[in-house]
Design an enzyme around this catalytic site. Structure first.
Site, mmCIF file in Angstrom:
data_model
loop_
_atom_site.group_PDB
_atom_site.id
_atom_site.type_symbol
_atom_site.label_atom_id
_atom_site.label_comp_id
_atom_site.label_asym_id
_atom_site.label_seq_id
_atom_site.Cartn_x
_atom_site.Cartn_y
_atom_site.Cartn_z
ATOM 1 N NE ARG A 34 4.884 -12.534 -28.299
ATOM 2 C CZ ARG A 34 6.062 -12.352 -28.893
ATOM 3 N NH1 ARG A 34 6.903 -11.454 -28.428
ATOM 4 N NH2 ARG A 34 6.386 -13.038 -29.964
ATOM 5 C CE1 TYR A 87 -19.067 -7.820 -23.868
ATOM 6 C CE2 TYR A 87 -17.120 -8.454 -25.099
ATOM 7 C CZ TYR A 87 -17.728 -7.686 -24.115
ATOM 8 O OH TYR A 87 -16.974 -6.803 -23.392
ATOM 9 C CG ASP A 158 -18.425 -16.072 -25.353
ATOM 10 O OD1 ASP A 158 -18.409 -16.588 -24.223
ATOM 11 O OD2 ASP A 158 -18.153 -14.877 -25.570
ATOM 12 C CE LYS A 183 -17.645 -10.532 -18.256
ATOM 13 N NZ LYS A 183 -16.430 -10.298 -19.007
HETATM 14 N N1 PLP Z 1 -17.840 -12.876 -24.033
HETATM 15 C C1 PLP Z 1 -18.874 -12.448 -23.285
HETATM 16 C C2 PLP Z 1 -20.170 -13.165 -23.395
HETATM 17 C C3 PLP Z 1 -18.731 -11.336 -22.450
HETATM 18 O O1 PLP Z 1 -19.766 -10.896 -21.727
HETATM 19 C C4 PLP Z 1 -17.470 -10.679 -22.410
HETATM 20 C C5 PLP Z 1 -17.246 -9.519 -21.520
HETATM 21 O O2 PLP Z 1 -18.170 -8.948 -20.956
HETATM 22 C C6 PLP Z 1 -16.442 -11.148 -23.213
HETATM 23 C C7 PLP Z 1 -16.644 -12.258 -24.005
HETATM 24 C C8 PLP Z 1 -15.108 -10.440 -23.258
HETATM 25 O O3 PLP Z 1 -14.345 -10.785 -22.154
HETATM 26 P P1 PLP Z 1 -13.238 -9.815 -21.517
HETATM 27 O O4 PLP Z 1 -13.969 -8.659 -20.927
HETATM 28 O O5 PLP Z 1 -12.563 -10.716 -20.521
HETATM 29 O O6 PLP Z 1 -12.339 -9.382 -22.615
#
Ligand code: PLP
Length: 365
Positions: A34, A87, A158, A183
């Site tokens: 963990r 997001y 991000d 992604k």
């Molecule tokens: N940040 C962005 C820009 C995203 O598009 C996403 C998911 O679509 C995330 C964060 C969250 O990632 P996860 O789906 O791996 O939790």
């Protein structure tokens, strides 16, 4: 050549003292998966190098990374300023944090004056995306860093859209980079993972104050898959860029398309292209020339190569639209038209994808 998959939950020690010593520095030792695990660490080293960061921790999802970053840096009474389109679930988490006395505002229009106007004496963090979710507007990272530093606030970005290949925010002064490794980084739609990257001291703080306690560790098998995906990141990103642009240009010239939202086709983003943003990925959106929900559905349902689904960044192309027939007001509040469609251009070949879109545009309008 490939890292071993160390599929274990714990690491047994030779003596009680060795275990005591390891437990006193779990950030630097394999004690329990963990916290640290060698397969996950191999991935973390690679992502840290790509981002030019001192340290990286990988998590079980991008949202686990967002949660650990916010939980580990904020306290009751703090204010967060979100800049650009963010997001949805990240803002959803911020709304839940209000219960614990943490407030936030969102600046959709990422101009310096508008950002400064929303700062409060207790603004502890500026959190942003560039390009932003759904409309893909870019913001000047150096400008945000300058504003935050003058205010004594932290910055987090991000960086999922650009990947470290096309944008290195830590070199521009950002404190922490967040990734949904799900992604482009993993790249094959077969793993859910996240990462946080930054200075060792900050990552270490997040490790003890959030990572270990929230429990969103990445498993060794998923880390191995993400590691394998990363090996082809440069090749994939270059092709996503070329094919994404070819598809975006085709749509921009199509009479049944009102607008295309792609950083390379947007005049305000172009000055950052080549300085802060060094390339473009295959994720962008466009507006169908219709307000009709049934025509939007007809378009989406006519696509054959583009599959309909959430997420993005894999080798297969995807399409999704935020309009559900009854949420036009909510979309308008976020400056999003009802005809908006987001495409994740995969690696099937741009001509095949253009043909697929052309056929679907014929039937939809
Ligand atoms: N940040 C962005 C820009 C995203 O598009 C996403 C998911 O679509 C995330 C964060 C969250 O990632 P996860 O789906 O791996 O939790």
């Amino acid at each position: 050549m490939a890292p071993p998959i160390v599929q274990t939950s714990l690491f047994a020690k030779e003596s009680h003292q060795e275990l005591v010593d390891a437990l006193s520095n779990e950030f630097g030792h394999n004690v329990y998966s963990r916290g640290q695990n060698p397969t996950v660490e191999a991935l973390e080293r690679k992502i840290a190098l790509l981002e030019r960061g001192e340290s990286c921790k990988c998590l079980s999802s991008g949202m686990a990374a967002v949660a650990a970053a916010l939980f580990g840096t904020l306290k009751q009474g703090d204010h967060v300023l979100f800049v650009n389109h963010i997001y949805g679930p990240t803002l959803g988490l911020a709304r839940r944090l209000r219960r614990y006395g943490i407030s936030f505002d969102v600046v959709l229009d990422p101009e310096a004056e508008k950002i400064r106007a929303q700062l409060k004496p207790n603004t502890r963090l500026i959190y942003f995306e560039s390009p932003g979710t759904m409309l893909f507007r870019t913001v000047s990272i150096t400008e945000i860093v300058e504003i935050a530093r003058a205010h004594g606030a932290l910055t987090m970005i991000d960086n999922t859209w650009a990947t470290p290949l096309f944008q290195k925010p830590l070199l521009l002064g950002v404190d922490l980079v967040i990734h949904s490794v799900t992604k482009y980084m993993a790249g094959h739609s077969d793993v859910v993972a996240g990462a946080i990257v930054g200075k060792r001291e900050l990552v270490r703080t997040l490790f003890y104050d959030a990572y270990l306690l929230l429990g969103g560790a990445l498993g060794p098998m998923d880390a191995w898959l993400a590691h394998r995906g990363l090996r082809t990141l440069p090749t994939r990103m270059l092709q996503h860029q070329v094919d994404g642009l070819a598809v975006a240009r085709y749509l921009a010239d199509h009479p049944r398309v009102r607008r295309v939202f792609h950083p390379a086709l947007d005049s305000t983003s172009q000055e950052l292209l080549g300085s802060e943003l060094l390339g473009t990925s295959g994720l962008f959106s466009f507006e169908l020339a219709t307000e009709s929900y049934s025509r939007l559905c007809a378009f989406l349902n006519s696509l054959k190569l583009f599959k309909l689904g959430v997420s993005w960044g894999g080798v297969e192309s995807l399409a999704i639209a935020p309009f559900r027939g009854d949420n036009a007001k909510g979309l308008a509040a976020q400056n999003m038209p009802t005809g908006l469609v987001r495409l994740s251009v995969g690696l099937e070949g741009s001509q095949l994808l253009i043909d697929d879109l052309g056929r679907a545009l014929e039937v939809s309008t």
